[in-house]
Design a protein around this motif. Structure first.
Motif, PDB file in Angstrom:
ATOM      1  N   GLU A 120      -0.522 -22.386 -16.630  1.00 36.13           N
ATOM      2  CA  GLU A 120      -0.684 -22.799 -17.735  1.00 36.13           C
ATOM      3  C   GLU A 120      -1.308 -22.898 -19.058  1.00 36.13           C
ATOM      4  OE1 GLU A 120      -1.328 -25.954 -17.125  1.00 36.13           O
ATOM      5  OE2 GLU A 120      -1.447 -26.744 -19.585  1.00 36.13           O
ATOM      6  N   GLN A 121      -2.526 -21.672 -19.086  1.00 36.16           N
ATOM      7  CA  GLN A 121      -2.912 -20.251 -19.943  1.00 36.16           C
ATOM      8  C   GLN A 121      -1.628 -19.552 -20.934  1.00 36.16           C
ATOM      9  OE1 GLN A 121      -5.769 -17.432 -18.402  1.00 36.16           O
ATOM     10  NE2 GLN A 121      -6.478 -17.163 -20.726  1.00 36.16           N
ATOM     11  N   GLY A 140       1.642 -21.217 -21.238  1.00 36.96           N
ATOM     12  CA  GLY A 140       2.869 -21.791 -21.432  1.00 36.96           C
ATOM     13  C   GLY A 140       3.633 -22.012 -20.518  1.00 36.96           C
ATOM     14  N   LEU A 141       3.570 -21.718 -19.187  1.00 40.21           N
ATOM     15  CA  LEU A 141       4.721 -21.187 -18.632  1.00 40.21           C
ATOM     16  C   LEU A 141       4.307 -22.475 -17.215  1.00 40.21           C
ATOM     17  CD1 LEU A 141       4.480 -17.996 -17.809  1.00 40.21           C
ATOM     18  CD2 LEU A 141       6.402 -18.845 -19.736  1.00 40.21           C
ATOM     19  N   THR A 142       3.701 -23.069 -17.433  1.00 42.71           N
ATOM     20  CA  THR A 142       3.782 -23.943 -16.376  1.00 42.71           C
ATOM     21  C   THR A 142       5.233 -25.537 -16.074  1.00 42.71           C
ATOM     22  OG1 THR A 142       1.781 -24.738 -17.030  1.00 42.71           O
ATOM     23  CG2 THR A 142       2.374 -26.455 -15.584  1.00 42.71           C
ATOM     24  N   ASP A 143       6.124 -25.449 -17.347  1.00 39.07           N
ATOM     25  CA  ASP A 143       6.896 -26.243 -16.565  1.00 39.07           C
ATOM     26  C   ASP A 143       8.025 -25.125 -15.714  1.00 39.07           C
ATOM     27  OD1 ASP A 143       6.708 -25.052 -18.984  1.00 39.07           O
ATOM     28  OD2 ASP A 143       8.660 -26.516 -19.855  1.00 39.07           O
ATOM     29  N   GLN A 182       9.390 -15.070 -22.816  1.00 36.68           N
ATOM     30  CA  GLN A 182       8.464 -16.422 -21.344  1.00 36.68           C
ATOM     31  C   GLN A 182       8.462 -14.905 -20.598  1.00 36.68           C
ATOM     32  OE1 GLN A 182      11.530 -19.047 -20.889  1.00 36.68           O
ATOM     33  NE2 GLN A 182      10.927 -20.844 -21.727  1.00 36.68           N
ATOM     34  N   ARG A 191       5.677 -13.164 -20.713  1.00 41.29           N
ATOM     35  CA  ARG A 191       4.192 -13.689 -21.140  1.00 41.29           C
ATOM     36  C   ARG A 191       4.115 -14.223 -19.660  1.00 41.29           C
ATOM     37  NH1 ARG A 191       4.921 -19.296 -23.371  1.00 41.29           N
ATOM     38  NH2 ARG A 191       7.280 -18.703 -24.545  1.00 41.29           N
ATOM     39  N   GLN A 195       3.593 -17.620 -32.826  1.00 41.85           N
ATOM     40  CA  GLN A 195       2.299 -18.543 -31.965  1.00 41.85           C
ATOM     41  C   GLN A 195       1.955 -17.410 -30.662  1.00 41.85           C
ATOM     42  OE1 GLN A 195       4.358 -22.201 -31.121  1.00 41.85           O
ATOM     43  NE2 GLN A 195       2.429 -22.917 -30.250  1.00 41.85           N
ATOM     44  N   ALA A 196       2.319 -17.362 -29.849  1.00 43.10           N
ATOM     45  CA  ALA A 196       2.812 -17.107 -28.374  1.00 43.10           C
ATOM     46  C   ALA A 196       2.123 -15.482 -28.711  1.00 43.10           C
ATOM     47  CB  ALA A 196       4.411 -16.492 -28.014  1.00 43.10           C
ATOM     48  N   ALA A 227      -1.457 -16.368 -29.364  1.00 44.17           N
ATOM     49  CA  ALA A 227      -1.906 -16.713 -28.247  1.00 44.17           C
ATOM     50  C   ALA A 227      -2.084 -15.757 -27.297  1.00 44.17           C
ATOM     51  CB  ALA A 227      -1.504 -17.636 -27.362  1.00 44.17           C
TER      52      ALA A 227
END
Ligand SMILES: Nc1ncnc2c1ncn2[C@@H]1O[C@H](COP(=O)(O)OP(=O)(O)OP(=O)(O)O)[C@@H](O)[C@H]1O
Ligand SMILES: [Mg+2]
Lengths: 256, 308
Positions: free
Chosen positions: B121-122, B124-127, B140, B143, B169-170, B173
């Protein structure tokens, strides 16, 4: 703590192995079973070789399957793991001695070989028309021989997988494995080499010989085979030598 | 401040190449520490030794009280590592990469799953939880590596160029994640090629080149040490003979092939004299670049090179 980490590493490999079981079987069990179809069924039906040949061949083919499956299931993933992507790194960072990571691979490899052989053996038995003389009267001996053989050959895989590169695989198969199989007493018993004394003693450097004779000793105890002491002694020596070679090159690869 | 990482006389020789040449460095507990250096400076080698993946030729390194050479297993228990090149376990799914890595550190499965979900979640890889690791884009994967390094909540975190390949953006983050971890008092060591990153994030920065420490201080102290001169870099159409030039308004010059690097108190005076010099000798000017006194000019004056 070490036990827990070791268990987690085992579980990871077991899960990956379970997902890839079909591929492993196709790679390691398919050819041996077809060999038994031809030499244990087709040729005997044509009268070209005696029916009893299957009695000699089935244990040999099971040994072949066991040793190659153990070897390949360690060597192939290692070549990838240590290849360009270095994806074994997440396990090398686990708080456990590097040697134990390698030992864990050997254990999983031996078990994969065991499973392969445990599938090939009954299939071969059926295909060859219940090869005469095959018996399961020494199950414990059979299991111990299979596990010991599996461990020796997965150690061999540990060594090969850490010294060779992916591109060398084809060469290694033709230059090392093919002669090891042909001179590994897979298709003939060691006692049959009586008339070829040079060959009889030359093949003794080949660990496949002890795998084949070990399975013969367990499955067809009545048929002449190498003495059990020699089989166990040689398998243990192979395991010790190959495992120490394997651990040494694994360490070298793991920590630069 | 207690010392969390102690490096003394660290050397690493690869055949003919001396990657580390007697490095001494102390990093305090809770520090966010930056290692800055051009390509081949020895940053990855340093991180490799500190994370037990590279054996030092000589010298010692102690991480969280564990000598990495004598007690590598103990050291591994204390650290999380983000490698320079993402190396997820490709036989496992994205979520499994995290769950398994946690279990390698003795974390029970239920807790490992809970942390996996939180980290996915934190970052941005939940999906992507059920995706194959291979199916992730470079950023990705990067991350995922960060999540993997954090899942066992290590005391010391090592990141080797963690923001390379991330979109802006990443990157921001990740900066937030790092600041948050820093706020929790974790020790963080990162390498970077981005001056801005070192400047904005790090408590202290070490500039290394050719395996040696060239400078070590807070970003603001380092900037104060930067030559009080602007660096003007003029690229010509062909190489110059390598000899010092004396030009009006220019303190000194360095020549490297077709590039003239001029140090000047006032760029306004130096630029015209550089241009007229080029014209008088029949060179064409391809590019001209000014660097104000900054970490970057310090870096250039120390290493003679720009960051890649
Ligand atoms: N495994 C190795 N074998 C031989 N030489 C190596 C090895 N690893 C690193 N080197 C050499 O050591 C030196 C330092 O390399 P290192 O990877 O530590 O640099 P770096 O600062 O991380 O550079 P970059 O910014 O490019 O990542 C280089 O000259 C490199 O070629
Ligand atoms: Mg590097």
């Amino acid at each position: 703590m070490n036990g827990k980490v070791f268990g987690a590493l085992l579980l990871r490999d077991a899960i990956v192995a379970r997902r890839e079981i079909v591929a492993l079987l196709v790679r390691t069990a398919f050819q041996p079973v077809l060999l038994v179809v031809v030499f244990g069924y087709v040729l005997p039906s044509m009268g070209m070789i005696p029916r009893g040949y299957a009695t000699t061949m089935v244990p040999g083919v099971a040994a072949l399957c066991l040793s190659m499956a153990s070897l390949m299931s360690v060597a192939m993933p290692l070549v990838v793991d240590f290849g360009f992507t270095k994806e074994i790194e997440d396990r090398l960072l686990a708080p456990i001695a590097t040697d134990l990571i390698a030992v864990e691979k050997v254990i999983v490899g031996a078990l994969q070989g065991f499973v392969s052989a445990a599938i090939v053996l009954p299939l071969s038995y059926l295909v060859s028309g219940r090869a005469a003389g095959l018996s399961l009267s020494h199950p414990l001996l059979l299991i111990v021989v299979m596990l010991l053989t599996g461990a020796a050959f997965s150690s061999f895989g540990l060594w090969l997988g850490t010294v060779m590169q992916a591109q060398q695989m084809q060469v290694i198969i033709s230059v090392i494995f093919v002669p090891m199989i042909m001179f590994g007493c897979v298709y003939y018993p060691w006692s049959g080499l009586e008339h070829l004394p040079v060959l009889k003693y030359a093949v003794l450097i080949n660990p496949v010989v002890y795998a084949s004779e070990g399975l013969r000793a367990s499955l067809t105890p009545a048929v002449p085979h190498m003495p059990l002491v020699a089989i166990f002694g040689a398998l243990l020596v192979s395991l010790a030598v190959l495992l120490s070679l394997g651990l040494r090159s694994f360490r070298k690869k793991a920590i630069t | 401040m207690r010392t969390e990482i102690h490096i003394s006389g660290l050397r690493k020789v690869y055949g003919q190449v001396t990657a580390l040449d007697g490095l001494d460095l102390d990093i305090g507990e809770g520090e966010l520490f930056g290692l800055l250096g051009p390509n081949g400076a020895g940053k990855t080698t340093t991180i490799g030794i500190l994370t037990t993946r590279v054996l030092a030729t000589s010298g010692t390194a102690v991480v969280a009280g564990r000598d990495v050479g004598k007690d590598p297993v103990g050291a591994r228990r204390m650290i999380g590592v983000v490698p320079q090149r993402p190396n997820p376990d490709r036989s496992l799914l994205v979520g499994e990469n995290l769950v398994f890595h946690a279990t390698y550190f003795g974390i029970p499965r239920a807790e490992a799953s809970r942390r996996t979900d939180a980290l996915l979640e934190q970052l941005g890889l939940t999906d992507k939880k059920k995706a194959k690791a291979d199916a992730l884009s470079g950023g990705q994967q990067q991350r995922l590596m960060i999540a993997r390094a954090l899942i066992h909540e290590p005391r010391v975190l090592f990141l080797d160029e963690p923001t390379v390949g991330l979109d802006p953006q990443a990157r921001l983050a990740l900066w937030d994640v790092l600041r948050e971890l820093h706020g929790q008092g974790r020790t963080i060591v990162m390498t970077t090629h981005y001056m801005e990153e070192a400047d904005q994030l790090c408590d202290r920065v070490a500039i290394v080149d050719r395996g040696k420490l060239l400078a070590l201080d807070t970003p603001s102290e380092l900037k104060a040490k930067a030559p009080g001169e602007t660096i003007i870099e003029v690229t010509l159409d062909r190489p110059l003979p390598d000899e010092p030039l004396s030009l009006a308004g220019v303190t000194r010059t360095e020549v490297r092939g077709p590039v003239v690097r001029a140090f000047a108190e006032r760029a306004a005076a130096a630029v015209p004299s550089l241009l007229s010099f080029a014209e008088s000798r029949g060179y064409a000017v391809k590019d001209i670049h000014l660097s104000k006194p900054s970490l970057e000019t310090l870096f250039i004056s120390l290493t003679g090179r720009k960051l890649a």
